[in-house]
Write a protein that holds these residues in place. Structure first.
Motif, PDB file in Angstrom:
ATOM      1  N   SER A 534       0.822  -1.213   0.000  1.00 46.81           N
ATOM      2  CA  SER A 534       0.000   0.000   0.000  1.00 46.81           C
ATOM      3  C   SER A 534       0.853   1.259   0.000  1.00 46.81           C
ATOM      4  O   SER A 534       0.443   2.292  -0.537  1.00 46.81           O
ATOM      5  CB  SER A 534      -0.943  -0.001   1.209  1.00 46.81           C
ATOM      6  OG  SER A 534      -0.205  -0.020   2.420  1.00 46.81           O
ATOM      7  N   ARG A 538       0.023   2.674  -6.311  1.00 53.27           N
ATOM      8  CA  ARG A 538      -1.000   3.696  -6.484  1.00 53.27           C
ATOM      9  C   ARG A 538      -2.384   3.091  -6.252  1.00 53.27           C
ATOM     10  O   ARG A 538      -2.537   1.899  -6.043  1.00 53.27           O
ATOM     11  CB  ARG A 538      -0.884   4.332  -7.868  1.00 53.27           C
ATOM     12  CG  ARG A 538       0.454   5.037  -8.078  1.00 53.27           C
ATOM     13  CD  ARG A 538       0.574   5.660  -9.458  1.00 53.27           C
ATOM     14  NE  ARG A 538       1.798   6.436  -9.568  1.00 53.27           N
ATOM     15  CZ  ARG A 538       2.975   5.958  -9.947  1.00 53.27           C
ATOM     16  NH1 ARG A 538       3.076   4.664 -10.256  1.00 53.27           N
ATOM     17  NH2 ARG A 538       4.041   6.725 -10.011  1.00 53.27           N
ATOM     18  N   SER A 539      -3.402   3.935  -6.337  1.00 53.52           N
ATOM     19  CA  SER A 539      -4.756   3.510  -5.973  1.00 53.52           C
ATOM     20  C   SER A 539      -5.323   2.455  -6.906  1.00 53.52           C
ATOM     21  O   SER A 539      -6.280   1.762  -6.556  1.00 53.52           O
ATOM     22  CB  SER A 539      -5.689   4.730  -5.942  1.00 53.52           C
ATOM     23  OG  SER A 539      -5.697   5.385  -7.215  1.00 53.52           O
ATOM     24  N   ASN A 540      -4.757   2.308  -8.104  1.00 59.10           N
ATOM     25  CA  ASN A 540      -5.265   1.308  -9.061  1.00 59.10           C
ATOM     26  C   ASN A 540      -4.536  -0.027  -8.938  1.00 59.10           C
ATOM     27  O   ASN A 540      -4.431  -0.787  -9.907  1.00 59.10           O
ATOM     28  CB  ASN A 540      -5.137   1.841 -10.485  1.00 59.10           C
ATOM     29  CG  ASN A 540      -3.688   2.096 -10.885  1.00 59.10           C
ATOM     30  OD1 ASN A 540      -2.830   2.282 -10.026  1.00 59.10           O
ATOM     31  ND2 ASN A 540      -3.421   2.111 -12.179  1.00 59.10           N
TER      32      ASN A 540
END
Length: 684
Positions: A534, A538-540
């Motif tokens: 995490s 990145r968020s994807n």
């Protein structure tokens, strides 16, 4: 490391001598465990590449001889050499062979065994299909390890000549064959083909290779101490059985970092990607999801080092995509790849090339990597000096750090990057540059703390090699940890269950947790990737897992890991049966439970019998057999009289109980009767 990319000129043999006693007799069967053949290949001005010697003879088909010959020379004679000089280099190639080829005809199949891209997300029970990895009778890859010598002499026709000494093997053991070539190559040019016979005899007395172990291998007056890659990193066609793969499997981070965790652990990752360190995380993702890559380098040694370094980047994952460390236009696969049209999907493969013609011929390959330097001994980028805090400065200084520092803060670097992308890889036709051309958007962020730990050797060649060793360990440890954490969410699907206290170890163990891709992604989305990932993704990040599940690396790794877990579970349950006191176990049972136990023990006993009869059983199998037949007799004696009579009427059950089995060879015994010996089985 400099000597790994380009072997120093070795016009004479290194400090090495053959033992005075006569060579041991060649054991071809033992030799084949390590080497298929030793070859001498010359470049004939009229006929081209020709195999001059092959020892032992008759190991290759006609098509294989052609492929080996064409792959054993650089695409062009090395430049930057003085007149009347000798230039040696070491590299390796890989090609597909057909084990059962007839009359020298090798089938030119797909360059990679591409599974259907659109798999059903319902992967439940598919993992049960792979039960063994040592029975591949079809295609196998052959590795060619090359010592090439180019001799420049104006007195010779065309100004020089060249020959190659080649070791052919099914094994990806660069840690063994690279130093062997450093002895064998110069030795051949000193004493001729006797060198092949001597080295072959020495290798034939080596012990069988043990994956993942440190091995001592004598060669003349020298001794190699090498770590072989672990069994879980070797392809399924290598002949490695699952019994050898039970330990050091992902997703568990190994405790001993000195032991290799993947293929090509000895590759100089830092040295060859020194100008592209910031891009290693992009390359790691492309390798993880099995994307095709075209690697371009000025020389075969640099090209091979780059491909080997890339494969090693995803350890401990089993890398199942085809890779060719040195690929030429003479390879049978080239015609098919060259025929791909715009819009066609390029097959998953890593191609290492030095011929710039591939830039035009293979325009459909989506990712191109350019590495190395046309002159490895000059103009190499150096790392910038560190500040007084020991950290690299925020803005690039010198030549080396600008390749992986915060380039977005430098307008000149930004303009150069834009120009490089606009020109595309064809700009390499005029000038070699270290760069990557890809439209892939990476999920993983480069770890600047890792880059800051890398040691700057400056311009000193004396300390450059030792610094590369340290830097390689830093990089390899990081990507090992990165890959291990990425694979960790799959851990529950490999978790074995042992018999609980008071339960019967004679029943079948429960199946492993079934896998469903949609369910896995849903649970992972709710749970998150874990603290380690995490902070670095990145968020994807979930998209990377989706691509991994669709790629060519997932199913072979998952199936093999699953089968190993199932085997481990079977071993633990067998051990539990061995440790069970049958009298205490059945004393608390009801009559129905005793009957069920008899049937279960009989089933396990028959299974052990089949293993022994097929010669696949070991000492543990023999011990289990003896224990089970004793347990079967104990349970039989507690059965009701009418059931005992009924069992004895059944020929198979009667044979087990009356001791009328055939004699079976047990490990360590000539022939032993292992039937259930019952002096007088009479119903109670």
């Amino acid at each position: 490391m400099k000597d790994r990319l380009n072997v120093a000129e070795m016009s004479r043999s290194p400090s090495f001598s053959m033992k005075s006693d006569s060579n041991p007799k060649l054991d071809r069967k033992s030799l084949r465990q390590w080497v298929v053949a030793f070859c001498i290949i010359k470049f004939d001005l009229e006929q081209g590449q020709l195999i001059e010697e092959c020892h032992p003879p008759g190991c290759l088909t006609q098509d294989e001889e052609l492929e080996v010959a064409f792959s054993s020379f650089p695409d062009s004679v090395s430049q930057h050499q003085n007149r009347s000089s000798i230039h040696d280099c070491i590299f390796f190639f890989r090609f597909r062979r057909q084990e059962n080829s007839q009359q020298g005809k090798v089938s030119s199949s797909e360059i990679s065994e591409v599974e259907e891209k659109e798999k059903s997300p319902k992967l439940v029970d598919q993992v049960k299909r792979l039960k063994s990895t040592g029975d591949c009778k079809g295609e196998r890859y052959l590795y060619g390890y090359v010592f090439n010598r180019q001799r420049h002499d104006e007195r010779l026709k065309r100004g020089g000549d060249q020959r190659s000494v080649v070791i052919l093997s099914h094994n990806p053991y660069t840690s063994v064959f690279r130093p062997l070539l450093q002895i064998m190559g110069p030795l051949y040019f000193d004493i001729g083909k006797k060198a092949l016979e001597h080295i072959a005899s020495c290798v034939s007395i080596w012990p069988a290779p043990i994956p993942g172990k440190l091995m001592e291998l004598p060669i003349g007056n020298a001794m190699f101490k090498v770590n072989l890659p672990p069994a879980h990193s070797l392809p399924s066609d290598s002949g490695v059985l699952f019994e050898e793969s039970n330990s050091s499997m992902a997703p568990f981070l190994p405790t001993n970092q000195s032991i290799p965790q993947g293929l090509f652990h000895d590759s100089d990752l830092f040295g060859i990607f020194r100008g592209l360190l910031l891009q290693l995380w992009v390359l790691w993702e492309l390798l993880l999801i099995g994307e095709p890559l075209l690697v371009i380098a000025p020389t075969p040694p640099q090209c091979c080092e780059a491909v080997a370094g890339l494969v090693s980047l995803v350890a401990p994952l089993l890398y199942s995509v085809d890779f060719r460390p040195y690929f030429t236009i003479h390879d049978p696969e080239f015609a098919r790849l060259n025929s791909l049209q715009e819009g066609d999907i390029f097959p998953p493969v890593i191609l290492g090339v030095t011929n710039l013609f591939f830039l035009k011929a293979l325009r459909t390959v989506p990712h191109v990597i350019s590495v190395g330097s046309p002159s490895p001994n000059s103009n190499r980028p150096v790392l910038a000096a560190r500040s007084s805090t020991g950290r690299f400065p925020a803005r690039p200084e010198g030549l080396g750090l600008q390749q992986f520092s915060l380039r977005k803060f430098s307008p000149s670097n930004l303009l150069s990057a834009v120009k490089l992308r606009r020109e595309g890889p064809l700009c390499l036709m005029t000038e070699h540059k270290e760069a990557i051309w890809s439209t892939y958007a990476a999920t993983t962020k480069p770890d600047t703390s890792i880059l800051n730990r890398l040691i700057d050797a400056g311009m000193s060649s004396r300390v450059e090699e030792s610094m590369s060793v340290v830097n390689n360990e830093i990089l390899r440890r990081h990507f090992l940890e990165l890959t291990t954490n990425f694979l960790a969410p799959f851990g529950p699907y490999f978790r074995v269950v042992t018999p609980s206290e008071g339960s019967s170890p004679f029943v079948d163990p429960p199946p492993l947790t079934p896998f469903n891709a949609d369910e896995f992604l849903g649970n992972l989305s709710s749970r998150g990737p874990g603290k380690f990932l995490s902070k670095r993704m990145r968020s994807n990040w979930l998209d990377l897992y989706r691509r991994f599940l669709r790629g060519n690396n997932f199913m072979p790794w998952f199936q093999r890991r699953r089968a190993v877990a199932e085997q481990e579970q079977q071993r633990l349950w067998r051990q539990a049966r061995m440790n069970t006191n049958i009298q205490n176990f059945i004393s608390k049972m009801s009559e129905l439970e005793i009957v069920d136990s008899f049937n279960a023990i009989e089933r396990h006993l028959l299974g052990e019998t089949q293993l022994l009869e097929s010669k696949r059983g070991n000492s543990d199998c023999a011990a289990a057999f003896q224990k089970l037949k004793s347990d079967l007799r104990a349970v039989f004696n507690l059965l009701p009289k009418d059931m005992q009579e009924l069992l004895l009427l059944n020929p198979q059950k009667g044979a087990l109980l009356q001791g009328s089995l055939e004699g079976i060879e047990l490990p360590g015994n000539e022939s032993t009767l292992v039937g259930v010996v019952v002096d007088s089985v009479s119903p109670r």
